[in-house]
Design an enzyme around this catalytic site. Structure first.
Site, short mmCIF file in Angstrom:
data_model
loop_
_atom_site.label_atom_id
_atom_site.label_comp_id
_atom_site.label_asym_id
_atom_site.label_seq_id
_atom_site.Cartn_x
_atom_site.Cartn_y
_atom_site.Cartn_z
N HIS A 198 0.16 -1.16 -0.20
CA HIS A 198 -0.20 -0.41 0.13
C HIS A 198 1.24 0.88 0.43
O HIS A 198 0.71 2.10 -0.67
CB HIS A 198 -0.96 -0.17 1.47
CG HIS A 198 -2.62 1.66 1.75
ND1 HIS A 198 -3.02 1.34 1.28
CD2 HIS A 198 -1.06 2.52 1.71
CE1 HIS A 198 -3.37 2.38 1.44
NE2 HIS A 198 -2.73 3.33 2.15
N GLU A 199 1.89 1.08 1.28
CA GLU A 199 2.80 2.67 1.23
C GLU A 199 3.29 2.58 -0.68
O GLU A 199 4.03 4.59 -0.60
CB GLU A 199 3.76 2.27 2.44
CG GLU A 199 3.62 2.63 3.62
CD GLU A 199 1.95 3.41 3.97
OE1 GLU A 199 2.09 4.49 3.75
OE2 GLU A 199 1.41 3.05 4.44
N HIS A 215 1.94 4.56 -2.77
CA HIS A 215 2.09 5.57 -2.48
C HIS A 215 2.90 6.40 -4.08
O HIS A 215 2.34 8.18 -3.94
CB HIS A 215 1.67 6.30 -1.45
CG HIS A 215 -0.12 6.39 -0.64
ND1 HIS A 215 -1.03 6.53 -0.95
CD2 HIS A 215 -0.13 5.62 0.44
CE1 HIS A 215 -1.88 6.76 -0.53
NE2 HIS A 215 -1.25 6.13 1.08
N GLU A 218 -5.66 6.97 -1.53
CA GLU A 218 -5.72 5.71 -0.47
C GLU A 218 -6.39 4.86 -0.92
O GLU A 218 -6.01 3.08 -0.95
CB GLU A 218 -6.33 6.16 1.36
CG GLU A 218 -6.20 6.68 1.80
CD GLU A 218 -4.05 7.08 2.00
OE1 GLU A 218 -4.09 5.10 2.24
OE2 GLU A 218 -3.47 7.54 2.66
#
Ligand SMILES: [Zn+2]
Length: 251
Positions: free
Chosen positions: A97-98, A101, A177
């Protein structure tokens, strides 16, 4: 311009130069997890060579991680809560997930977006201040926008602007997100780990809000939205997950 500079300091510079004033960053000790994180990073074109852990358990028990920094200061950091409370599947999906970003350039897009947002905010401030002063300036004994006495009114109007537009800012971050969630599922391929982490986030974020509640107040997708996405991904990828190896074997 000053606000944009402050914005850049907060999102790009603070994680690398200011956050270490409050917490201790140390190179990650667990070699096995570190290697799987770096492998995930390499697979997604992230030029990081080290992973840091940060002792955020001093402040809370929230699980968190990020990819931060510019150029040579680029780094992957995980907090110790994530390391202590999560399985390796949960850690990997969080890192996926990070990394989402990072790969999707969310920081730079957000700087542009919130800079425009500030511009609109100050335009509103200028217009609403002048409008109020034409109407009530004499009664309030405020001579004009350059009079220091205008400051409380300016603070009130700007606060009003940011309060009313909160759902717009929330929708911007919530959308990013969600993009990072989908990226993380595709990159780390840990739908069960993702769902388990989403449940842990339920400790401080209501898991199942109504759609209007989510639209107005949520700067991240709700647990329900995230778990649904993870299980949908799992269903559609069952055939890959079942195979012992993704590499075709000679018959
Ligand atoms: Zn995120």
């Amino acid at each position: 311009m000053a606000s944009v500079v402050l914005l850049v300091v907060v999102v790009l510079i603070a994680p690398v130069y200011i956050a270490p004033l409050f917490n201790t960053y140390t190179p990650m000790k667990d070699a096995k997890i570190k290697e799987s994180i770096l492998s995930l990073a390499r697979a997604n074109g992230i030029p990081a060579t080290d992973v840091y852990e940060v002792d955020e358990s001093r402040q809370s028990n929230r699980v968190s991680a990020n990819v931060s920094g510019l150029g040579r200061t680029q780094r992957i950091s995980l907090n110790d809560n994530l390391l202590n409370r999560c399985t390796s599947e949960e850690i990997l999906t969080t890192m996926g997930h990070e990394m989402g970003h990072y790969v999707l350039n969310h920081i730079y897009k957000s700087v542009v977006y919130f800079s425009l947002f500030l511009l609109v905010g100050f335009a509103f401030l200028n217009w609403s201040l002048n409008w109020s002063l034409v109407r009530w300036g004499e009664r309030w004994q405020i001579r004009g926008v350059t009079d220091v006495a205008v400051l409380p009114l300016a603070a009130l109007l700007l606060s009003f602007f940011f309060f009313v537009t909160t759902p717009i800012g929330n929708t911007w971050t919530r959308t990013e997100e969600y993009e990072a969630d989908i990226f993380g599922l595709n990159a780390a391929r840990q739908p069960d780990g993702e769902a388990a982490v989403d449940l842990k986030l339920g400790e401080y974020r209501k898991l199942d809000p109504g759609p209007i509640e989510e639209f107005l107040f949520y700067d991240h997708p709700s647990g329900r939205t995230r778990i649904t996405a993870a299980m949908r991904w799992k269903k559609e990828n069952m055939s890959i997950l079942d195979e012992p190896s993704a590499v075709p074997q000679p018959r």
